[in-house]
Motif scaffolding. Sequence first.
Motif, mmCIF file in Angstrom:
data_model
loop_
_atom_site.group_PDB
_atom_site.id
_atom_site.type_symbol
_atom_site.label_atom_id
_atom_site.label_comp_id
_atom_site.label_asym_id
_atom_site.label_seq_id
_atom_site.Cartn_x
_atom_site.Cartn_y
_atom_site.Cartn_z
ATOM 1 N N PHE A 1 2.748 -7.057 7.418
ATOM 2 C CA PHE A 1 3.392 -6.193 6.445
ATOM 3 C C PHE A 1 2.366 -5.281 5.803
ATOM 4 N N ASN A 2 2.869 -4.197 5.204
ATOM 5 C CA ASN A 2 2.070 -3.255 4.419
ATOM 6 C C ASN A 2 2.715 -3.149 3.043
ATOM 7 N N SER A 3 2.024 -3.599 2.017
ATOM 8 C CA SER A 3 2.605 -3.600 0.685
ATOM 9 C C SER A 3 1.612 -3.045 -0.331
ATOM 10 N N THR A 4 2.132 -2.386 -1.350
ATOM 11 C CA THR A 4 1.276 -1.841 -2.402
ATOM 12 C C THR A 4 1.255 -2.783 -3.595
ATOM 13 N N TYR A 5 0.107 -2.788 -4.273
ATOM 14 C CA TYR A 5 -0.091 -3.724 -5.386
ATOM 15 C C TYR A 5 -0.993 -3.056 -6.411
ATOM 16 N N GLU A 6 -0.547 -3.053 -7.658
ATOM 17 C CA GLU A 6 -1.331 -2.454 -8.747
ATOM 18 C C GLU A 6 -1.759 -3.538 -9.726
ATOM 19 N N PHE A 7 -3.017 -3.548 -10.092
ATOM 20 C CA PHE A 7 -3.488 -4.510 -11.073
ATOM 21 C C PHE A 7 -4.549 -3.872 -11.966
ATOM 22 N N THR A 8 -4.830 -4.536 -13.075
ATOM 23 C CA THR A 8 -5.805 -4.036 -14.041
ATOM 24 C C THR A 8 -7.139 -4.727 -13.819
ATOM 25 N N LYS A 9 -8.173 -3.925 -13.644
ATOM 26 C CA LYS A 9 -9.508 -4.480 -13.405
ATOM 27 C C LYS A 9 -10.132 -4.954 -14.721
ATOM 28 N N SER A 10 -11.305 -5.516 -14.612
ATOM 29 C CA SER A 10 -12.000 -6.049 -15.787
ATOM 30 C C SER A 10 -12.383 -4.948 -16.773
ATOM 31 N N ASP A 11 -12.477 -3.694 -16.292
ATOM 32 C CA ASP A 11 -12.790 -2.582 -17.194
ATOM 33 C C ASP A 11 -11.528 -1.949 -17.784
ATOM 34 N N ASN A 12 -10.381 -2.660 -17.627
ATOM 35 C CA ASN A 12 -9.084 -2.226 -18.162
ATOM 36 C C ASN A 12 -8.528 -0.983 -17.486
ATOM 37 N N LYS A 13 -9.049 -0.641 -16.314
ATOM 38 C CA LYS A 13 -8.520 0.475 -15.536
ATOM 39 C C LYS A 13 -7.619 -0.067 -14.433
ATOM 40 N N LEU B 1 5.375 -13.870 -3.123
ATOM 41 C CA LEU B 1 6.223 -14.676 -2.246
ATOM 42 C C LEU B 1 6.148 -14.162 -0.810
ATOM 43 N N LYS B 2 6.088 -12.866 -0.658
ATOM 44 C CA LYS B 2 5.985 -12.260 0.674
ATOM 45 C C LYS B 2 4.693 -12.703 1.373
ATOM 46 N N ILE B 3 3.583 -12.705 0.629
ATOM 47 C CA ILE B 3 2.304 -13.145 1.206
ATOM 48 C C ILE B 3 2.404 -14.600 1.661
ATOM 49 N N LEU B 4 3.139 -15.404 0.907
ATOM 50 C CA LEU B 4 3.231 -16.827 1.199
ATOM 51 C C LEU B 4 4.168 -17.148 2.362
ATOM 52 N N PRO C 1 10.047 -9.823 0.658
ATOM 53 C CA PRO C 1 9.879 -10.651 1.853
ATOM 54 C C PRO C 1 11.032 -10.459 2.827
ATOM 55 N N PHE C 2 10.741 -10.615 4.111
ATOM 56 C CA PHE C 2 11.753 -10.396 5.147
ATOM 57 C C PHE C 2 12.921 -11.351 4.957
ATOM 58 N N SER C 3 14.144 -10.827 5.110
ATOM 59 C CA SER C 3 15.337 -11.644 4.893
ATOM 60 C C SER C 3 16.516 -11.054 5.645
ATOM 61 N N SER D 1 19.217 0.391 4.808
ATOM 62 C CA SER D 1 18.006 1.180 5.068
ATOM 63 C C SER D 1 16.987 1.023 3.948
ATOM 64 N N VAL D 2 17.465 1.041 2.687
ATOM 65 C CA VAL D 2 16.561 0.854 1.546
ATOM 66 C C VAL D 2 15.903 -0.515 1.624
ATOM 67 N N LEU D 3 16.699 -1.530 1.907
ATOM 68 C CA LEU D 3 16.166 -2.886 1.981
ATOM 69 C C LEU D 3 15.198 -3.042 3.147
ATOM 70 N N ASP D 4 15.530 -2.465 4.288
ATOM 71 C CA ASP D 4 14.649 -2.558 5.456
ATOM 72 C C ASP D 4 13.299 -1.914 5.174
ATOM 73 N N GLN D 5 13.316 -0.756 4.515
ATOM 74 C CA GLN D 5 12.064 -0.082 4.155
ATOM 75 C C GLN D 5 11.252 -0.919 3.187
ATOM 76 N N SER D 6 11.940 -1.569 2.235
ATOM 77 C CA SER D 6 11.248 -2.396 1.240
ATOM 78 C C SER D 6 10.632 -3.631 1.887
ATOM 79 N N MET D 7 11.267 -4.145 2.944
ATOM 80 C CA MET D 7 10.725 -5.312 3.624
ATOM 81 C C MET D 7 9.548 -4.940 4.520
#
Length: 372
Positions: free
Chosen positions: A242-254, A233-236, A177-179, A165-171
Amino acid sequence: MEGKKTREMTLIMNKCNLRRKYIEVFLICLFIGGCSRTTIIDDVKIIQTLGYDLENNKIKGTASYPVYVKSMQESHPRKLFTSESNTTTGVFTSFSNQTAHKIDMSQLGSVLVSENFAENGISDLIGNLNSDPNISSNSTLIISNKPASELLEESMDYPPYFLSSVLDQSMRNGNVPFSNLHTISYQYYSEGQDIYIPKMDINEEGMIVSDGVGVFKGDKFALSLNNKESLMLKILVDKIGFNSTYEFTKSDNKSLLIKIVSNHNNSVVEINNSKVTYNFKLNVYLKEQASKLSGADINNKLTKEIETNIETELKNLLERLKNEEVDPVGVGELFRGVQRNWKKNAFYDRVYPNVKFNITANVNIVNTGAAK
């Protein structure tokens, strides 16, 4: 008078025909019922999760199974089989020697393998799982950062099939990526792609969590991808949305947290000599700080920044995989599909190290909730 007799005879014949049909239906049902196999749940040990470790040059097997009780009000506890053998099939024989009941694998949900077991190769395991007609191709394989037996014992405190169940939710809603056994078998027997298998671990709080992806070279575990690399890898590779969350740092360091929604039908891959071009169309939802962003920021600067960041991360992953001489993305399969005389060894020795990647991510920011 003759008409009356005729009607009576017709009525008698209809009744006889109807009785004959009832008998025929009864016999057919009796025959079908006699052909079916009946399994009494108390007479089998249903394996739900299976684990493999390598200890002292021997294979240690661990398997969880439910114990059924008579009262519906009582909970159904689970227990563990443990065994040691020189082979993966020998583990099953040892399980059978520990019970008076038949071992049933038809409800197997997950197979855990520790890293040291995976480093020594999983070809025998894949072959054995595929050769058993009772094991579903939807069963999931998982690499455990901890010993597989430890992770399996920890899962006993959770509901049955918790790991699945944990893995299915993560996929479906995470970065994995689906596996499953079907996709892994395809990758294993494919000439132009390497295996990738999801990883799980026990975090500092004692919780079982998804923890990236393990990549194989041949049938041996070679390297780990963290959660961000797993998303790339999932995108590729994912062939479904799919619905995935992604956090990154912008040019203003936020930091900015976004949700990436993709339908893989919106991706295009092109091959030109030794150059591979990926073109992705991604819908992005802003999860944080959306109310602080103006419409102009969203439509221009932020969109471009997200595109550049995703393109860079995708290219970095592809270059890392190429340098590590592994190919979970299936670049070899792409070339194999367009080259008539494609040869595996020649491609990975001479072509793959020189492949150039061009990535384009077209981002559409939707439903931001930004202030007007």
